[in-house]
Design a protein around this motif. Structure first.
Motif, mmCIF file in Angstrom:
data_model
loop_
_atom_site.group_PDB
_atom_site.id
_atom_site.type_symbol
_atom_site.label_atom_id
_atom_site.label_comp_id
_atom_site.label_asym_id
_atom_site.label_seq_id
_atom_site.Cartn_x
_atom_site.Cartn_y
_atom_site.Cartn_z
ATOM 1 N N SER A 34 34.493 41.389 39.558
ATOM 2 C CA SER A 34 34.614 39.973 39.214
ATOM 3 C C SER A 34 36.081 39.575 39.239
ATOM 4 O O SER A 34 36.968 40.422 39.097
ATOM 5 C CB SER A 34 34.017 39.681 37.833
ATOM 6 O OG SER A 34 34.794 40.296 36.817
ATOM 7 N N ALA A 72 37.875 32.709 44.070
ATOM 8 C CA ALA A 72 36.997 32.638 45.241
ATOM 9 C C ALA A 72 37.528 33.478 46.401
ATOM 10 O O ALA A 72 36.775 33.841 47.305
ATOM 11 C CB ALA A 72 36.833 31.185 45.684
ATOM 12 N N PRO A 79 35.710 37.599 46.222
ATOM 13 C CA PRO A 79 34.312 37.658 45.770
ATOM 14 C C PRO A 79 33.904 39.103 45.464
ATOM 15 O O PRO A 79 34.528 40.052 45.950
ATOM 16 C CB PRO A 79 33.539 37.102 46.970
ATOM 17 C CG PRO A 79 34.414 37.334 48.142
ATOM 18 C CD PRO A 79 35.822 37.241 47.631
ATOM 19 N N THR A 136 34.565 42.776 47.434
ATOM 20 C CA THR A 136 35.798 42.858 48.215
ATOM 21 C C THR A 136 36.503 44.169 47.886
ATOM 22 O O THR A 136 36.710 44.505 46.722
ATOM 23 C CB THR A 136 36.746 41.682 47.888
ATOM 24 O OG1 THR A 136 36.070 40.456 48.171
ATOM 25 C CG2 THR A 136 38.032 41.762 48.688
#
Length: 159
Positions: free
Chosen positions: A65, A110, A113, A116
């Motif tokens: 996150s 963003a 995400p 990644t």
């Protein structure tokens, strides 16, 4: 009449451009290269993050996150082993735990995400204890000095 010197120079330029394009940029900025402690393993860092405060490390993994805070972006990462080019490799089951990376300069969540893959060069600031499934775990915390994201890795299967 051909000019062999011009042809040779042109060929050398193409070879140089090809080699430069293949090697890419270094994950560790030159000004941090000598400050990074390459002998510090993630297991050591996880066991006693406060004792390594102020040290620079290279760790990587998969983003779980990213959240914008008042003065930083907090990135929660599932650690993964790094290969010789410092790219995270392996499966999530190969992870040795989680770490938190704090990017002080603006970074839109963003842009990172979940899933990644990234490598972080950071300074250890201690540990942070976020609540996770009603369990308190202390995660190593880093201030980001350099971050590299990696392209999506499509698995290949042999039949």
């Amino acid at each position: 009449m051909k000019c062999p010197r011009a042809t040779t120079l042109l060929a050398l330029w193409f070879v140089g451009a090809a080699v430069t394009g293949c090697t890419g940029a270094s994950v560790i900025p030159p000004d941090l290269e000598e400050r990074v402690d390459r002998n510090l393993s993630f297991d050591q860092l996880k066991a006693a993050p406060a004792s390594y405060q102020g040290r620079f490390v290279v760790v990587g993994g998969s983003v779980l996150s990213a959240r914008r805070l008042k003065d930083a972006t907090r990135i929660e990462v599932l650690q993964l082993p790094l290969d010789s080019s410092l790219e995270p490799t392996g499966r999530p089951i190969d992870s040795r735990g989680r770490f938190l990376a704090f990017q002080k300069a603006f970074l839109d969540p963003a842009a990172l995400p979940p899933g990644t893959r990234l490598t972080v060069v950071g300074e250890v600031t201690g540990a942070v204890t976020p609540a996770l499934d009603d369990i308190e775990n202390a995660y190593p915390a880093l201030d980001v000095h350099a971050i590299t994201t990696w392209p999506v890795h499509v698995p290949t299967y042999a039949y």
